[in-house]
Design a protein around this motif. Structure first.
Motif, PDB file in Angstrom:
ATOM      1  N   ALA A 125       0.822  -1.208   0.000  1.00  0.00           N
ATOM      2  CA  ALA A 125       0.000   0.000   0.000  1.00  0.00           C
ATOM      3  C   ALA A 125       0.861   1.266   0.000  1.00  0.00           C
ATOM      4  CB  ALA A 125      -0.920  -0.001   1.216  1.00  0.00           C
ATOM      5  N   LEU A 126       1.992   1.211   0.659  1.00  0.00           N
ATOM      6  CA  LEU A 126       2.859   2.379   0.806  1.00  0.00           C
ATOM      7  C   LEU A 126       3.728   2.638  -0.425  1.00  0.00           C
ATOM      8  CD1 LEU A 126       3.298   4.374   3.096  1.00  0.00           C
ATOM      9  CD2 LEU A 126       5.182   2.957   3.890  1.00  0.00           C
ATOM     10  N   ARG A 127       4.099   1.580  -1.151  1.00  0.00           N
ATOM     11  CA  ARG A 127       5.007   1.705  -2.308  1.00  0.00           C
ATOM     12  C   ARG A 127       4.565   2.791  -3.307  1.00  0.00           C
ATOM     13  NH1 ARG A 127       4.636  -3.091  -4.449  1.00  0.00           N
ATOM     14  NH2 ARG A 127       6.252  -4.025  -3.169  1.00  0.00           N
ATOM     15  N   PRO A 128       3.303   2.813  -3.781  1.00  0.00           N
ATOM     16  CA  PRO A 128       2.930   3.844  -4.752  1.00  0.00           C
ATOM     17  C   PRO A 128       2.980   5.261  -4.168  1.00  0.00           C
ATOM     18  CG  PRO A 128       1.067   2.387  -4.293  1.00  0.00           C
ATOM     19  CD  PRO A 128       2.246   1.830  -3.578  1.00  0.00           C
ATOM     20  N   LYS A 129       2.734   5.388  -2.880  1.00  0.00           N
ATOM     21  CA  LYS A 129       2.799   6.708  -2.243  1.00  0.00           C
ATOM     22  C   LYS A 129       4.239   7.210  -2.193  1.00  0.00           C
ATOM     23  CE  LYS A 129      -1.284   6.007   0.620  1.00  0.00           C
ATOM     24  NZ  LYS A 129      -1.827   5.925   1.966  1.00  0.00           N
ATOM     25  N   VAL A 130       5.166   6.314  -1.879  1.00  0.00           N
ATOM     26  CA  VAL A 130       6.589   6.678  -1.858  1.00  0.00           C
ATOM     27  C   VAL A 130       7.038   7.054  -3.267  1.00  0.00           C
ATOM     28  CG1 VAL A 130       8.932   5.777  -1.523  1.00  0.00           C
ATOM     29  CG2 VAL A 130       7.173   5.326   0.194  1.00  0.00           C
ATOM     30  N   THR A 131       6.649   6.253  -4.243  1.00  0.00           N
ATOM     31  CA  THR A 131       7.007   6.519  -5.637  1.00  0.00           C
ATOM     32  C   THR A 131       6.489   7.893  -6.066  1.00  0.00           C
ATOM     33  OG1 THR A 131       6.967   4.159  -6.132  1.00  0.00           O
ATOM     34  CG2 THR A 131       6.813   5.655  -8.002  1.00  0.00           C
ATOM     35  N   GLU A 132       5.256   8.188  -5.737  1.00  0.00           N
ATOM     36  CA  GLU A 132       4.654   9.468  -6.107  1.00  0.00           C
ATOM     37  C   GLU A 132       5.364  10.629  -5.421  1.00  0.00           C
ATOM     38  OE1 GLU A 132       2.384  11.933  -8.273  1.00  0.00           O
ATOM     39  OE2 GLU A 132       2.417   9.767  -8.506  1.00  0.00           O
ATOM     40  N   LEU A 133       5.657  10.487  -4.148  1.00  0.00           N
ATOM     41  CA  LEU A 133       6.361  11.531  -3.393  1.00  0.00           C
ATOM     42  C   LEU A 133       7.712  11.855  -4.028  1.00  0.00           C
ATOM     43  CD1 LEU A 133       6.901  13.330  -0.852  1.00  0.00           C
ATOM     44  CD2 LEU A 133       7.800  11.259   0.232  1.00  0.00           C
ATOM     45  N   LEU A 134       8.457  10.815  -4.388  1.00  0.00           N
ATOM     46  CA  LEU A 134       9.816  11.011  -4.886  1.00  0.00           C
ATOM     47  C   LEU A 134       9.875  11.518  -6.329  1.00  0.00           C
ATOM     48  CD1 LEU A 134      11.581   8.029  -3.132  1.00  0.00           C
ATOM     49  CD2 LEU A 134      11.635  10.440  -2.503  1.00  0.00           C
ATOM     50  N   LYS A 135       8.745  11.516  -7.030  1.00  0.00           N
ATOM     51  CA  LYS A 135       8.708  12.083  -8.386  1.00  0.00           C
ATOM     52  C   LYS A 135       9.055  13.571  -8.364  1.00  0.00           C
ATOM     53  CE  LYS A 135       5.443   8.994 -10.651  1.00  0.00           C
ATOM     54  NZ  LYS A 135       4.089   8.864 -11.208  1.00  0.00           N
ATOM     55  N   ILE A 142      16.877  12.187  -6.696  1.00  0.00           N
ATOM     56  CA  ILE A 142      16.854  11.062  -5.757  1.00  0.00           C
ATOM     57  C   ILE A 142      16.573   9.786  -6.545  1.00  0.00           C
ATOM     58  CG2 ILE A 142      15.717  10.009  -3.774  1.00  0.00           C
ATOM     59  CD1 ILE A 142      15.050  12.822  -2.769  1.00  0.00           C
ATOM     60  N   LYS A 143      17.489   8.844  -6.441  1.00  0.00           N
ATOM     61  CA  LYS A 143      17.312   7.532  -7.065  1.00  0.00           C
ATOM     62  C   LYS A 143      16.697   6.604  -6.018  1.00  0.00           C
ATOM     63  CE  LYS A 143      19.507   8.857 -10.758  1.00  0.00           C
ATOM     64  NZ  LYS A 143      18.801   9.948 -11.354  1.00  0.00           N
ATOM     65  N   VAL A 144      15.676   5.871  -6.414  1.00  0.00           N
ATOM     66  CA  VAL A 144      14.973   5.006  -5.473  1.00  0.00           C
ATOM     67  C   VAL A 144      15.046   3.554  -5.936  1.00  0.00           C
ATOM     68  CG1 VAL A 144      12.742   5.427  -6.559  1.00  0.00           C
ATOM     69  CG2 VAL A 144      12.820   4.676  -4.198  1.00  0.00           C
ATOM     70  N   ARG A 145      15.282   2.673  -4.975  1.00  0.00           N
ATOM     71  CA  ARG A 145      15.311   1.238  -5.234  1.00  0.00           C
ATOM     72  C   ARG A 145      14.577   0.527  -4.107  1.00  0.00           C
ATOM     73  NH1 ARG A 145      16.964   3.383  -9.023  1.00  0.00           N
ATOM     74  NH2 ARG A 145      18.724   2.902 -10.355  1.00  0.00           N
ATOM     75  N   GLU A 146      14.062  -0.649  -4.426  1.00  0.00           N
ATOM     76  CA  GLU A 146      13.372  -1.475  -3.440  1.00  0.00           C
ATOM     77  C   GLU A 146      14.168  -2.746  -3.216  1.00  0.00           C
ATOM     78  OE1 GLU A 146       9.040  -3.633  -2.702  1.00  0.00           O
ATOM     79  OE2 GLU A 146       9.390  -2.532  -4.559  1.00  0.00           O
TER      80      GLU A 146
END
Length: 109
Positions: A34-44, A49-53
């Motif tokens: 549930a949190l993954r898309p919110k984090v992705t949207e925030l970091l856009k 900032i490069k993001v990895r899971e």
């Protein structure tokens, strides 16, 4: 969000990326999903900032290497140094404000 498959991938990503955001999840974690898309949207809003899971249940060494005891955990590194850590119940406004402050400070220096 690109996934890292080994602890060496994680270490390399953190050490070779100026702004590195690591999202640690688990496959069977509904909060993580549930949190993954919110984090992705925030970091856009922060293109540098490069993001990895990384899935903690698949890369078990992540827990010992970065002292992660629950999922999800978000870690933000600048030049290999941890600046921010949010675990389990993320307060998004607090996370967004912290990222904004760090990002803005780094941008002017």
């Amino acid at each position: 969000m690109e996934k890292l498959q080994t602890i060496q991938d994680v270490v390399t990503f953190i050490n070779e990326t100026h702004f590195a955001f690591l999202y640690v999840s688990q496959e069977d974690c509904s909060v993580c999903h549930a949190l993954r898309p919110k984090v992705t949207e925030l970091l856009k809003s922060y293109p540098k900032i490069k993001v990895r899971e990384v899935e903690a249940d698949k890369v078990k060494a992540i827990s010992a290497e970065y002292l992660i005891f629950s999922a999800p955990t978000s870690l933000f590194f600048i030049d290999g140094k941890e600046y921010l850590r949010e675990g389990k119940f993320v307060q998004f406004k607090k996370l967004a404000n912290a990222i904004e402050q760090i990002y803005s400070f780094e941008e002017i220096h």
